[in-house]
Design a protein around this motif. Structure first.
Motif, PDB file in Angstrom:
ATOM      1  N   LEU A   1      -3.520  -0.804   9.358  1.00  0.00           N
ATOM      2  CA  LEU A   1      -3.960  -1.409  10.614  1.00  0.00           C
ATOM      3  C   LEU A   1      -2.920  -2.426  11.079  1.00  0.00           C
ATOM      4  CD1 LEU A   1      -7.740  -1.956   9.855  1.00  0.00           C
ATOM      5  CD2 LEU A   1      -6.697  -0.183  11.270  1.00  0.00           C
ATOM      6  N   PRO A   2      -2.724  -2.542  12.392  1.00  0.00           N
ATOM      7  CA  PRO A   2      -1.712  -3.457  12.912  1.00  0.00           C
ATOM      8  C   PRO A   2      -1.830  -4.896  12.405  1.00  0.00           C
ATOM      9  CG  PRO A   2      -2.438  -2.016  14.657  1.00  0.00           C
ATOM     10  CD  PRO A   2      -3.347  -1.759  13.471  1.00  0.00           C
ATOM     11  N   ASN A   3      -3.047  -5.429  12.307  1.00  0.00           N
ATOM     12  CA  ASN A   3      -3.169  -6.820  11.860  1.00  0.00           C
ATOM     13  C   ASN A   3      -2.781  -6.978  10.390  1.00  0.00           C
ATOM     14  OD1 ASN A   3      -5.484  -5.530  10.960  1.00  0.00           O
ATOM     15  ND2 ASN A   3      -6.841  -7.241  11.424  1.00  0.00           N
ATOM     16  N   LYS A   4      -3.014  -5.957   9.586  1.00  0.00           N
ATOM     17  CA  LYS A   4      -2.599  -6.004   8.175  1.00  0.00           C
ATOM     18  C   LYS A   4      -1.075  -5.923   8.082  1.00  0.00           C
ATOM     19  CE  LYS A   4      -3.454  -4.084   3.653  1.00  0.00           C
ATOM     20  NZ  LYS A   4      -4.316  -3.240   2.842  1.00  0.00           N
ATOM     21  N   LEU A   5      -0.466  -5.059   8.886  1.00  0.00           N
ATOM     22  CA  LEU A   5       0.986  -4.953   8.905  1.00  0.00           C
ATOM     23  C   LEU A   5       1.613  -6.257   9.368  1.00  0.00           C
ATOM     24  CD1 LEU A   5       3.611  -3.324   8.624  1.00  0.00           C
ATOM     25  CD2 LEU A   5       3.262  -2.567  10.996  1.00  0.00           C
ATOM     26  N   ARG A   6       1.049  -6.820  10.412  1.00  0.00           N
ATOM     27  CA  ARG A   6       1.570  -8.084  10.956  1.00  0.00           C
ATOM     28  C   ARG A   6       1.486  -9.198   9.910  1.00  0.00           C
ATOM     29  NH1 ARG A   6       2.888 -10.919  15.372  1.00  0.00           N
ATOM     30  NH2 ARG A   6       1.962 -12.934  15.744  1.00  0.00           N
ATOM     31  N   ALA A   7       0.376  -9.260   9.202  1.00  0.00           N
ATOM     32  CA  ALA A   7       0.215 -10.280   8.165  1.00  0.00           C
ATOM     33  C   ALA A   7       1.232 -10.074   7.046  1.00  0.00           C
ATOM     34  CB  ALA A   7      -1.212 -10.250   7.609  1.00  0.00           C
ATOM     35  N   MET A   8       1.480  -8.820   6.656  1.00  0.00           N
ATOM     36  CA  MET A   8       2.448  -8.555   5.597  1.00  0.00           C
ATOM     37  C   MET A   8       3.870  -8.889   6.052  1.00  0.00           C
ATOM     38  SD  MET A   8       3.195  -7.716   2.523  1.00  0.00           S
ATOM     39  CE  MET A   8       1.717  -6.996   1.822  1.00  0.00           C
ATOM     40  N   ILE A   9       4.202  -8.560   7.309  1.00  0.00           N
ATOM     41  CA  ILE A   9       5.515  -8.910   7.849  1.00  0.00           C
ATOM     42  C   ILE A   9       5.697 -10.422   7.838  1.00  0.00           C
ATOM     43  CG2 ILE A   9       6.922  -8.960   9.954  1.00  0.00           C
ATOM     44  CD1 ILE A   9       5.856  -6.112  10.556  1.00  0.00           C
ATOM     45  N   ALA A  10       4.677 -11.138   8.300  1.00  0.00           N
ATOM     46  CA  ALA A  10       4.751 -12.605   8.324  1.00  0.00           C
ATOM     47  C   ALA A  10       4.933 -13.155   6.907  1.00  0.00           C
ATOM     48  CB  ALA A  10       3.505 -13.190   8.978  1.00  0.00           C
ATOM     49  N   PHE A  11       4.196 -12.598   5.960  1.00  0.00           N
ATOM     50  CA  PHE A  11       4.316 -13.026   4.569  1.00  0.00           C
ATOM     51  C   PHE A  11       5.727 -12.773   4.037  1.00  0.00           C
ATOM     52  CE2 PHE A  11       4.204 -11.638   0.096  1.00  0.00           C
ATOM     53  CZ  PHE A  11       3.871 -12.825  -0.507  1.00  0.00           C
ATOM     54  N   LYS A  12       6.258 -11.584   4.278  1.00  0.00           N
ATOM     55  CA  LYS A  12       7.592 -11.234   3.765  1.00  0.00           C
ATOM     56  C   LYS A  12       8.690 -12.065   4.425  1.00  0.00           C
ATOM     57  CE  LYS A  12       8.310  -8.317   1.127  1.00  0.00           C
ATOM     58  NZ  LYS A  12       8.402  -8.361  -0.337  1.00  0.00           N
ATOM     59  N   LEU A  13       8.465 -12.468   5.666  1.00  0.00           N
ATOM     60  CA  LEU A  13       9.454 -13.284   6.367  1.00  0.00           C
ATOM     61  C   LEU A  13       9.256 -14.776   6.080  1.00  0.00           C
ATOM     62  CD1 LEU A  13       9.600 -11.453   9.806  1.00  0.00           C
ATOM     63  CD2 LEU A  13      11.345 -11.450   8.007  1.00  0.00           C
ATOM     64  N   GLY A  14       8.221 -15.115   5.323  1.00  0.00           N
ATOM     65  CA  GLY A  14       8.009 -16.500   4.938  1.00  0.00           C
ATOM     66  C   GLY A  14       7.269 -17.340   5.961  1.00  0.00           C
TER      67      GLY A  14
END
Length: 168
Positions: free
Chosen positions: A153-166
């Motif tokens: 889901l887009p919100n899960k992807l967005r959260a993971m991207i934010a996490f990986k980017l710090g």
């Protein structure tokens, strides 16, 4: 849904062929996908996407651009190799790759090539797979990536991207 927007599992997505697509990017991101004020737009990140399914790749590009990052996308490991053979201006901030790619290659192959181009850089990665079978976990640890199982889901992807980017 508005013209040019389509509903998938309760989340609106953009039709890439729709006139006025650019005007919908910001509205889509802020209306449906922003989870707080810590916005990816402030990061101006460059994300490399490697996905062989055209519709999925185009959807990822639209979402990631709507979230404020720039995107370089490829459909095969060979396309990544060609890109890496040219002068590349900027080191990417994140790698987002599909696990299973054409010609028996994998997203891990793409990660290895991109990371080898910038050996001093910290290049966080997310690998997306349609397979829920085990075995990817050990590979994820060895090759330092987070694994997401499709459908994402887009919100899960967005959260993971934010996490990986710090972010947060």
């Amino acid at each position: 849904a508005e013209p040019g927007l389509h509903r998938f599992d309760g989340v609106e997505g953009l039709d890439a062929g729709t006139p006025g697509l650019e005007q919908h990017h910001e509205a889509l991101a802020h209306r449906h996908l922003v989870f707080d004020d810590d916005d990816l737009t402030a990061l101006q990140s460059q994300i490399v996407v490697v996905e062989d399914e055209m519709a999925v790749r185009e959807g990822l590009v639209v979402l990631i651009k709507a979230w404020g990052a720039s995107v370089v996308s490829f459909d095969t490991v060979e396309a990544v190799e060609a890109w890496l053979g040219q002068p590349v201006a900027a080191v990417p901030d994140l790698l987002l790759v599909d696990y299973r790619l054409p010609q028996g290659r994998t997203g891990v192959d793409a990660l290895g090539l991109i990371r080898a181009r910038w050996p001093q850089a910290r290049l966080p990665a997310i690998v997306i797979t349609g397979s829920s079978l085990g075995g990817h976990e050990d590979e994820a640890v060895t090759h330092e990536y987070h694994l997401l199982i499709k459908p994402v889901l887009p919100n899960k992807l967005r959260a993971m991207i934010a996490f990986k980017l710090g972010v947060r």
